[in-house]
Write a protein that holds these residues in place. Sequence first.
Motif, PDB file in Angstrom:
ATOM      1  N   VAL A 144      50.441  44.973  42.850  1.00  0.00           N
ATOM      2  CA  VAL A 144      49.084  44.509  43.160  1.00  0.00           C
ATOM      3  C   VAL A 144      48.760  44.921  44.599  1.00  0.00           C
ATOM      4  N   ASP A 149      36.075  48.437  41.112  1.00  0.00           N
ATOM      5  CA  ASP A 149      36.128  48.923  39.725  1.00  0.00           C
ATOM      6  C   ASP A 149      36.422  50.419  39.713  1.00  0.00           C
ATOM      7  N   GLU A 155      39.620  37.266  40.662  1.00  0.00           N
ATOM      8  CA  GLU A 155      40.061  38.673  40.768  1.00  0.00           C
ATOM      9  C   GLU A 155      41.582  38.741  40.870  1.00  0.00           C
ATOM     10  N   GLU A 156      42.230  39.418  39.894  1.00  0.00           N
ATOM     11  CA  GLU A 156      43.696  39.491  39.949  1.00  0.00           C
ATOM     12  C   GLU A 156      44.213  40.900  40.237  1.00  0.00           C
ATOM     13  N   ARG A 157      43.280  41.829  40.420  1.00  0.00           N
ATOM     14  CA  ARG A 157      43.742  43.204  40.642  1.00  0.00           C
ATOM     15  C   ARG A 157      44.220  43.436  42.067  1.00  0.00           C
ATOM     16  N   ARG A 166      41.823  41.795  35.859  1.00  0.00           N
ATOM     17  CA  ARG A 166      43.262  41.537  35.811  1.00  0.00           C
ATOM     18  C   ARG A 166      44.073  42.719  36.309  1.00  0.00           C
ATOM     19  N   ALA A 167      45.193  42.387  36.950  1.00  0.00           N
ATOM     20  CA  ALA A 167      46.115  43.438  37.363  1.00  0.00           C
ATOM     21  C   ALA A 167      46.789  44.003  36.112  1.00  0.00           C
ATOM     22  N   GLN A 168      47.074  45.303  36.147  1.00  0.00           N
ATOM     23  CA  GLN A 168      47.807  45.890  35.029  1.00  0.00           C
ATOM     24  C   GLN A 168      49.218  45.344  35.006  1.00  0.00           C
ATOM     25  N   LEU A 213      40.107  50.878  40.910  1.00  0.00           N
ATOM     26  CA  LEU A 213      41.224  50.265  40.167  1.00  0.00           C
ATOM     27  C   LEU A 213      40.972  50.181  38.679  1.00  0.00           C
TER      28      LEU A 213
END
Length: 400
Positions: free
Chosen positions: A114, A99, A147-149, A107-109, A102
């Motif tokens: 990524v 956190d 987790e997609e970040r 979620r990824a921006q 990123l």
Amino acid sequence: MSHPEPDLLLVRYAELALKGGNRARFEGTLVHNLREALDPIGPYEIRRAWGRVVIVPERRKRQALRIVARTFGVKSVSPAWRLEPDVDALAALGRRLLDEQLGPGARAQQGAAVPGFRVRVKRADKSFPQPSGELERRVADAMLEGEERVRVELREPDLEYGIDVRPEGTFAFLERVPGPGGLPVGTLGRGLCLLSGGIDSPVAAWLGMKRGLRVGFVTFHSPPYLGEGSRRKVEELVRVLAGWQGPSRLHEVPFTDVQVAIRDGAPEGLRTILYRRSMARIATRLAALEKAEALITGESVGQVASQTLPNLATIEDAAGLPVLRPLVTADKEEAIALARRIGTFGVSTQPEPDCCTVFQPRRPALASDAAVCARVEAEIELGPLEDAALDGVSTRRVLA
Ligand code: ATP
Ligand code: MG
């Protein structure tokens, strides 16, 4: 989200090359140097822990991190947490650190690459029940659900969540700040650096420190041909270098009479060589007071006329100690890149004259002979002038 305060700094050093008694001395000196560097910023605890040094600063942790990352011998340092070797606790901390790195959310921006991520467990404590690979997988699974970040990338991760399982506790960290490496200052004795206001000699001093030398400084100054500005510049360079090795001694030698005698009495082509020989002799005598066992210069082959091989030999002939030239094969660009990195470039490029340009011959000889130089030196009676220069030395301690 506010940064969770790290408990401690986990310091790594290169230990592989160390054998036997050297290792204890290396570690002892490293801890001693870390203490000296950290003392000014307030209370902390420091201890050795199986090939690591653990530092627990009471406050100003970021500043402590910066100081440690500038200490020779340190390979890298991480702000780290000590916690139970428990999958849930490790995963919770890992998520908090992601956190922080990123931004919160899973979620990824949109459109952002990524980053690759992995968990890496090192187990110095083999009594710990789970094998490293298994713990890695379990922590990663717990951390990365939904987790997609980040994406898992085992080979060349952009981010690595490190977990060190050691007898004295389990340490976890995400950030790894590189240190300068090398050997702790003082483990290999002392050197005396001939420091001009130029780009090269401060870099040479830094490279000497990196190889474990505590470096003293001598500069040759020629008032009134050179003014206060040149002096301040050299002192400023020592201040920057003291930021790397700690408080440093600077000897300033009044060099005007020696230079005038050479300028007026010696063949013009030999002047620069004779200035350098005289510097080497005076520096050798100062080195005895400093207990230094080598001279350090910024010379490099072929950079200026005084740096041909025959001229380097003629200069070295006047020194009574080994002359270390860490930049001997460096290009100017390489020296400049290092000067920028260590923080001396800005000072070195302030436009102040130096004593050798003021007295420079129009066409310096590309070759010289030590016996010829010695004859000229005797004729113009340099000896007593060098004695007087030594008597006039002023010495001060420069802090970062
Ligand atoms: P620098 O950038 O360090 O001045 P340089 O490549 O310009 O080095 P020179 O000016 O020829 O080369 O000097 C060669 C070396 O002699 C310097 O690197 C330094 O170690 C030493 N030196 C030259 N002038 C002085 C001075 N005034 N005081 C102390 N040392 C000097
Ligand atoms: Mg120079």
